[in-house]
Design an enzyme around this catalytic site. Structure first.
Site, short mmCIF file in Angstrom:
data_model
loop_
_atom_site.label_atom_id
_atom_site.label_comp_id
_atom_site.label_asym_id
_atom_site.label_seq_id
_atom_site.Cartn_x
_atom_site.Cartn_y
_atom_site.Cartn_z
N THR A 45 0.88 -1.16 0.00
CA THR A 45 0.00 0.00 0.00
C THR A 45 0.92 1.21 0.00
O THR A 45 2.08 1.09 0.35
CB THR A 45 -0.86 0.01 1.29
OG1 THR A 45 -1.70 -1.14 1.32
CG2 THR A 45 -1.75 1.23 1.38
N ARG B 49 -13.42 -8.19 -2.55
CA ARG B 49 -12.78 -7.95 -1.25
C ARG B 49 -12.31 -6.51 -1.10
O ARG B 49 -11.76 -5.92 -2.03
CB ARG B 49 -11.61 -8.91 -1.08
CG ARG B 49 -10.83 -8.74 0.23
CD ARG B 49 -9.58 -7.89 0.05
NE ARG B 49 -8.74 -7.87 1.26
CZ ARG B 49 -7.68 -7.11 1.42
NH1 ARG B 49 -7.29 -6.29 0.45
NH2 ARG B 49 -6.98 -7.14 2.54
N GLY C 110 -10.07 -4.08 1.64
CA GLY C 110 -9.18 -4.10 2.80
C GLY C 110 -9.35 -2.88 3.67
O GLY C 110 -10.38 -2.21 3.66
N ASP C 111 -8.31 -2.56 4.42
CA ASP C 111 -8.39 -1.47 5.39
C ASP C 111 -8.15 -0.09 4.78
O ASP C 111 -8.56 0.92 5.36
CB ASP C 111 -7.38 -1.69 6.52
CG ASP C 111 -5.94 -1.61 6.01
OD1 ASP C 111 -5.61 -2.39 5.10
OD2 ASP C 111 -5.16 -0.79 6.51
N THR D 17 -0.46 0.13 6.61
CA THR D 17 -0.11 -0.80 5.55
C THR D 17 0.12 -2.17 6.15
O THR D 17 0.84 -2.31 7.14
CB THR D 17 1.15 -0.36 4.78
OG1 THR D 17 1.56 -1.42 3.91
CG2 THR D 17 2.30 -0.01 5.72
N GLY D 18 -0.52 -3.19 5.59
CA GLY D 18 -0.35 -4.52 6.12
C GLY D 18 -1.50 -5.43 5.70
O GLY D 18 -2.18 -5.16 4.71
N GLY E 63 -4.85 -6.27 5.64
CA GLY E 63 -5.97 -5.38 5.91
C GLY E 63 -7.04 -5.92 6.82
O GLY E 63 -7.63 -5.16 7.61
#
Length: 349
Positions: free
Chosen positions: A212, A240, A242-243, A263-264, A266
């Site tokens: 990200t 899908r 994510g965060d 970032t990771g 999510g």
């Protein structure tokens, strides 16, 4: 007894004076550390290490991180807003095929590139986000116009693309986002589903759930802002999300505390409301930005999902103090302060 009472009274006065002096000293120290402006960026956390990075590729990442952060730095130096600095800095990262965002977004299971992004204004707590777009050249720009020109916080899919067209944003053919390296990553991840062992040895496969870009900034007006943009997870299915477009998980900004971009993996950042949690620890428990970031990223997040809560954040507080906290082998990152001092990092050292 009178003498004893007098002694206690004298001790109380002395202690009070010492405490008052200590408080004033601390206030002075905090004030002296306040920066006129500063900016911090990330290009994704994950399994980033020297063993899998060639000198040529490392130089490419270094050059692009420096180019990106200097765009935002110059905006802030010239009196521009933190929102503009965040948006324009992320544009540089979105336009680079090096990162999982915009031009270099990863592929879904069906072989598409789908983008998510968000941005937040620390002064007003206004925010904008978009998810699942396939034709908007710079998703962070869409998040900005959603915030500025719509009554909503998040738009998705075709509706978000229609709004982008109405707002005059640049629209491109989906093929613009297709890069050979990310297509190969999709093929390797798909193959890994048949060969579970390869997951543990292939950095591309291990990084399939990461990647990200983001930025947080403090401007000369004392306003914070943060933004995040991503292509999501390699091989993701069923629409899908994510965060990254979730306010409070992937992005959060509040002038009273801090601005954060995550970032990771999510799913776990959403469950932990990571970006907001850092701000809340500062607000409700009085933790410093550094303390709050460490608590969330090193202690709370890894406990979510039996150790699968991996990733990191970049953040900046109202005094311009910056942190880059991560629990993975590496995170592409950079900072610049009001003195023009530049730092660029990749590895966990």
């Amino acid at each position: 007894m009178k003498n004893l009472a007098l002694i206690f009274a004298v001790l109380f006065v002395i202690t009070s004076c010492k405490n008052e002096s200590k408080i004033n000293l601390e206030d002075t120290q905090v004030e002296s550390k306040k920066a006129e402006f500063s900016i911090v960026i990330h290009g994704g956390a994950g399994y980033i290490n020297r063993e899998s990075m060639s000198p040529e590729k490392e130089a490419e990442y270094t050059q692009k991180l420096e180019e990106a952060i200097k765009v935002g730095y110059n905006i802030l130096k010239n009196g521009g807003t933190s929102l503009d600095a965040v948006e324009k800095t992320i544009n540089v990262l979105e336009d680079s095929p090096l990162f999982n965002s915009g031009r270099g977004a990863v592929f879904t299971h069906e072989g598409r590139n789908e983008h998510d992004a968000s941005i937040m204004d620390g002064k007003t707590l206004n925010a904008g986000a978009s998810s699942g777009t396939q034709t908007v050249k710079n998703p962070i720009n869409l998040a900005r116009v959603v915030m500025d020109n719509s009554p909503h916080v998040m738009l998705s899919g075709r509706g978000a693309e229609t709004f982008a067209e109405e707002q005059g944003l640049e629209i491109v053919n989906p093929s613009y986002f297709s890069t050979e390296s990310k297509l190969k990553s999709l093929e390797r991840v798909k193959n890994s589903e048949k060969d579970k062992v390869s997951v543990f040895y292939d950095p591309e496969i291990k990084n399939s759930k990461f990647g990200t870009v983001g930025c947080a900034a403090l401007d000369k007006h004392g306003n914070l802002a943060a933004g995040t943009s991503t292509g999501g997870m390699t091989n993701k299915r069923w629409g899908r999300i994510g965060d990254s477009p979730i306010i409070g998980a992937g992005t959060y900004a509040n002038n009273n505390t801090c601005a954060v971009s995550s970032t990771g993996w999510g799913e776990y950042f959403i469950r932990g409301l990571v970006a907001y949690d850092i701000s809340a620890l500062m607000d409700y428990k009085g933790l410093s930005l550094n303390e709050a970031a460490k608590e969330v990223i090193q202690n709370k997040l890894p406990k979510i999902g039996d150790g699968k809560g991996n990733g990191g954040i970049i953040a900046i507080d109202k005094n311009g103090n910056m942190v880059m906290e991560f629990n993975t082998p590496g995170m592409f990152r950079a900072t610049m302060n009001d003195a023009g001092e530049l730092y660029i990092g990749m590895y966990n050292d």
